[in-house]
Every structure is written in C-alpha cells, then in structure tokens.
Write an enzyme that holds these catalytic residues in place. Structure first.
Site, PDB file in Angstrom:
ATOM      1  N   ASP A   1     -19.977  -8.164 -14.235  1.00  0.00           N
ATOM      2  CA  ASP A   1     -20.707  -7.739 -15.435  1.00  0.00           C
ATOM      3  C   ASP A   1     -21.572  -8.848 -16.022  1.00  0.00           C
ATOM      4  O   ASP A   1     -22.611  -8.588 -16.626  1.00  0.00           O
ATOM      5  CB  ASP A   1     -19.723  -7.242 -16.494  1.00  0.00           C
ATOM      6  CG  ASP A   1     -19.217  -5.831 -16.212  1.00  0.00           C
ATOM      7  OD1 ASP A   1     -19.743  -5.199 -15.276  1.00  0.00           O
ATOM      8  OD2 ASP A   1     -18.309  -5.367 -16.924  1.00  0.00           O
TER       9      ASP A   1
ATOM     10  N   SER B   1      -5.812  -3.867 -10.934  1.00  0.00           N
ATOM     11  CA  SER B   1      -5.404  -4.319 -12.262  1.00  0.00           C
ATOM     12  C   SER B   1      -6.076  -5.642 -12.643  1.00  0.00           C
ATOM     13  O   SER B   1      -7.290  -5.700 -12.788  1.00  0.00           O
ATOM     14  CB  SER B   1      -3.877  -4.430 -12.287  1.00  0.00           C
ATOM     15  OG  SER B   1      -3.393  -4.701 -13.571  1.00  0.00           O
TER      16      SER B   1
ATOM     17  N   LYS C   1      -7.307   0.612 -11.039  1.00  0.00           N
ATOM     18  CA  LYS C   1      -6.211   0.708 -12.015  1.00  0.00           C
ATOM     19  C   LYS C   1      -6.688   0.093 -13.330  1.00  0.00           C
ATOM     20  O   LYS C   1      -6.723  -1.112 -13.498  1.00  0.00           O
ATOM     21  CB  LYS C   1      -4.952  -0.013 -11.528  1.00  0.00           C
ATOM     22  CG  LYS C   1      -3.786   0.081 -12.526  1.00  0.00           C
ATOM     23  CD  LYS C   1      -2.576  -0.694 -12.052  1.00  0.00           C
ATOM     24  CE  LYS C   1      -1.431  -0.587 -13.048  1.00  0.00           C
ATOM     25  NZ  LYS C   1      -1.704  -1.245 -14.334  1.00  0.00           N
TER      26      LYS C   1
END
Length: 553
Positions: free
Chosen positions: A304, A293, A318
C-alpha cells in the site's frame, strides 16, 4: 407561527428517542433471556444425560464436544482452549516451551527425531535426524503415539532425562537437560549474492520483529544493499510484531493497520512509532497461498505504501482478529472480535463466514463485489481476496514419481543412509549429489514399493472407462492397449526422465542431515523461481519503479 413549529420539533424526537430506547431495552432483555434460557437447557440436558443414559458418560468430554460444535458454526479461528491445552496454546503464541528442542514424528516404524533445532539440547547432545526413540527415562515408547512421546520429552526447565535411541544398527544412550526452548521466527538469513540479503520469516511469535531487525542490521553490516523478505508459508501470529516489522522499512507515524469490530474497545489504529532501520533499501517480499494474517498485514502495508515489490502467489486471505478471553477453571476462548484494514482501506478477508453459515458452503467474496482502493502512488488494489502479488510466480509442479518417493520415505531413508556413509559435504548452496550417487539411489529402490499413477496414465484410464460405454469400444480396444503399453514403458524410465528434479529433492534432504533446518532452507533457494524473479527486480531499479508506479495498473 415560529413558536408553534418549535414545539413539535422538540417533542417528536423526544417521543422517538423514548420509543426506540424502550425497543432497544426490550431487545436486549429478550436476548439476555434467550441466552439464560438456552444455557439452562444445556446444563439440564447434560445433567439428565449423566443420570439416565444407559452407559457412563464423561461430562468433560461431552461438554467440550458440544462447545467445539457450537464454535464451528462461527469461523475456524474462534476456538475453546481447556486448561489442559493451555501450554500448547502458549507455545503457539510465544514459540516457547521447555524440552529438548527437537521435532519428532512417526515414519511407520516408530517415533524418531525428524529435526533437532540448532543450539538446543537435542542437537548439542549429539542426537541426529532418523534416530529412533526407544525409551524416555525408563519408559518404553516404541509403540506409543507421537503426542505421548512429545509430552514425555517436555517438562520443567533444567530437569534431566535420558533417551535410548536406535541409530542405524547401534543402540545409543543420551543424557539431556531440558531447557527453555524458544523457536526461531527467522530460521535463516544470509546473503544470496554480494549485494542481496535474504531473510526467511516463518512465524510471528514473540520477538519476531527483533529477530528481523537483527538480521537486517547484520546483513547491512555484511554489505547487503538489497533485500528479499520471504513470507511464504507464514501462518501469521502476533499483530504488534507485524506492525514493528513494517516499521523497519517505513517512517515513523504511518498507519500500518486498524482493527474494527462490534465493540469500541477493539477498534484501534496501529501506527509506526520508531525511526526505520532503512526506508530506502530496495525490497522484494515473497508471498504465497499459505501466507496469512500477520504475514498479509506486512505484505499488504508495504504494498500500500509502494515500499516493496510483491512476488509470488495470492495470499490466504485472513483478515480476522482474534482476542483471547479467560474463562472459569483456567479455560480460555480465542474469539474473533474484529477485522483488520490495511493503509489503503482494504480488508483482505477472503471468506464470508456469515454467508457460509447460512448456505452451508464456503462463500468467498465474488469478484463483482470486490472494492477498488489505491496505494500511495495511485495503483489500484482490491479487497476481499487476500493480497495479490505485483508479479505472479506459478507454483512448482513436481512429477508424480517425486511425490511418491517422498511420501514413501524413500528420499528420507536414502538421505539417512548417505549420512552414515559420508562424514561431511560441501556447503548447502553448492552441494548436489553426483550421478554416481544417483545410480546408488536407483539401486537402493530395487525391491521397494513406489508405485504411482502418472497424469497420462490417469487420463488413459478415464478414456478407457468412458469408452467401454460406447458401441465402438471393441474397435478401439487394441489402440487403447497400445497406448497403455507405451505409457507403462515411459513410466519405467521416469527415474531418468525426472533425474534432475529427484536429484534436487535428494540433495536438499541430505543437506538437512548436516546443516539441519537452516541448511535445508538455504539449499532450497537454489533454482527457486520466486528468488530468481525477485533478484531480477532488485538488479533493475527501473523495472521495480515501473511496477510501483500507477501506470502499471
């Protein structure tokens, strides 16, 4: 001709709009009718059961079971929270409660203190790990379930209670004042060498980002020029805290995550809004299969933007967002309302619960359907299976004897005995039990049950089971017995074979008696393969640059 063409062009879409609107209205009405009908059936069913069932029923319990069974058909994160569980739910989301500040549990002989948290009433009053709780105020709790004892220890802040505990052979009394307990999101941070800072982030409850910010500022003040952020075993939590933590390392105005769902009001793009603490400090983030999460948002966003090297194992996966909705009678429902997408555009959700509901088995996104995305530097990353590290660290594999000694509480009990005999030890990072102490441990085990099955022993048992079905079994029976004898002989020597492994486990448990949770975490950093790999990246900028460039993937 133009006029003749215009008329149908305007008229036909209008008819279609009216037709489709009528269908949509009918579908909506049909759905509302189906909901009303089934709710009425359910209410009638419960009422009739209460009237006619042969035994008395508990409507609250029966309806709660029905609600939970219904929600289980959706996903594990959509859950019903009745009024009586609201306090526990609040503690999970905020990390706050009022009590004595200690983890308790049952070790087979009754409930005991497993970990007093530093700075809270249990620790400051002198309670220690392995203290058996005999009484809370005047209530004998010797044989009560752990949950009941925990409830007795909690209560309004600034109220008093007394505890009677058994420590070794002594019965002791303690007077405590309950305080508001806020569990730390950062249970430990420090320098692991002259230039490298380390922050352990275990949760994402309220103030997680503030704790990480303070730890980072303090480490930099101490001379840290490189950083390891440890998100291993972090189950996640509050989304806004994840955004704030990412903002510590990347510039203002950058997208961190966006949520997309069925309703417009759950669609939102979260961006960094502050000036970062340090957008250049070399950074390694540790993740594993229990990082989930919000932990995945932090790790994924930093990956990223090519801001950090990720080390460890693939995260949980998740990518679902939950919203808490109030219900009548102070109940709540935590419902999945959206999925989150990190800056590259990927969703990290690994299990397709819609497919799982249809076929009854857990359905993960197949590799062939995982889509490729690119990081800021052009590295290829994929969706649908959690966050994959840039460098893999295999999970530490412990010998069966180690698992058995821990599960049988032998390590715990020996550490307690050691604590009673030794007033102090060295610091957590350098402490290790001596060979003489280890011999004491072996004597401590004499007469105690700690049988286990080794991997080789299991293989021989399987071989024997299958061989019995073959015609040549009698021919190889003697050889099988010889192998079993040899395996059993080796097993007797496992305490020596795996001495260093068992010594490390014992040392970490002993450290917890003197330095509590913080010390146990610090002691665990020694000989940690993920830490060693992280340090290798931080000490070699060229190695990090190579991983973070597009040429690597």
């Amino acid at each position: 001709m133009i006029q003749k063409l215009k008329k149908p062009i305007v008229f036909i879409p209008l008819v279609l709009v009216l037709f489709l609107g009528t269908i949509a209205f009918q579908v909506k009405n049909d759905k509302l009718f189906a909901l009303a009908k089934n709710i009425d059936i359910f209410a009638t069913l419960v009422r009739e059961l209460d009237s006619y069932y042969v035994d008395e029923i508990d409507p609250d319990k029966l309806v709660t079971i029905g609600i939970n069974a219904m929600l289980e058909e959706l996903d594990p994160y959509t859950e019903y929270i009745p009024e009586e569980e609201s306090a526990d739910f609040r503690m999970l989301t905020t990390g706050e409660y009022a009590g004595i500040g200690a983890l308790i549990g049952n070790r087979g002989e009754g409930n005991m203190i497993l970990m007093p948290y530093t700075g809270f009433p249990a620790q400051s009053s002198g309670l220690r790990i392995a203290d058996f709780i005999l009484k809370v105020d005047s209530i004998d709790v010797s044989n009560k379930p752990t949950a009941e004892v925990s409830d007795l220890l909690k209560g309004p802040a600034n109220t008093s209670l007394t505890l009677k505990v058994l420590r070794d052979k002594d019965t002791l009394d303690f007077s405590l004042i309950r305080k508001k307990i806020t569990l730390k999101n950062v249970p430990f941070y420090g320098k692991i060498d002259d230039k490298t800072g380390y922050i352990k982030l275990s949760d994402f409850t309220t103030n997680a980002s503030t704790e990480v910010r303070n730890a980072l500022v303090n480490l930099k003040a101490q001379g840290a020029e490189k950083l390891i952020l440890d998100l291993r075993d972090n189950p996640g939590g509050l989304l806004n805290e994840a955004v704030e933590i990412v903002n510590l390392f990347i510039p203002k105005g950058k997208e961190v995550v966006k949520t997309l769902g069925k309703l417009q009001n759950v669609n939102y793009t979260y961006k960094t809004s502050k000036t970062p603490i340090d957008k250049d400090i070399p950074l390694v983030v540790l993740i594993n299969e229990r990082s989930a999460s919000a932990a995945e948002i932090v790790a994924g966003a930093l990956q990223d933007y090519d801001r950090a090297v990720l080390v460890g194992r693939k995260s949980f996966g998740k990518g679902l967002v939950q919203t808490t909705i109030p219900l009548t009678y102070n109940a709540q429902v935590k419902v999945t309302t959206a999925k989150y997408y990190i800056p590259s555009g990927r969703c990290i959700q690994a299990i397709d619960y819609a497919q799982t509901r249809e076929n009854g088995s857990v359905t993960t996104v197949p590799d062939s359907l995982r889509k490729a995305f690119k990081t800021a530097n052009g590295r290829i990353v994929k969706d649908g299976a959690g966050i994959e590290p840039d460098d893999l660290v295999e999970e530490i594999s412990y010998a069966p004897i180690s698992y058995t000694l821990v599960a049988g509480n032998h390590v715990f009990d020996f550490a307690t005995q050691y604590f009673y005999k030794h007033q102090s030890i060295s610091d957590p990072m350098t402490f290790t039990i001596s060979d003489s102490d280890y011999e004491d441990f072996k004597k401590f085990l004499e007469g105690k049950e700690y049988d286990y099955t080794t991997y080789v022993e299991k293989s021989v048992q399987d071989l024997e089971k299958y061989a019995e079905k073959e015609a040549y079994f009698e021919e190889i029976k003697t050889q099988l017995e010889a192998i079993k004898s040899k395996v059993n002989h080796s097993k007797e020597n496992d305490l020596d074979t795996y001495k260093e492994e068992v010594k490390k486990i014992l040392s970490e448990e002993i450290v917890s008696r003197y330095y509590f949770q913080e010390g146990m975490i610090e002691a665990g950093l020694d000989q940690d393969p993920a830490i060693e790999l992280a340090k290798s990246y931080l000490s070699d900028p060229a190695k990090s640059s190579k991983v973070l460039s597009a040429s690597i993937k």
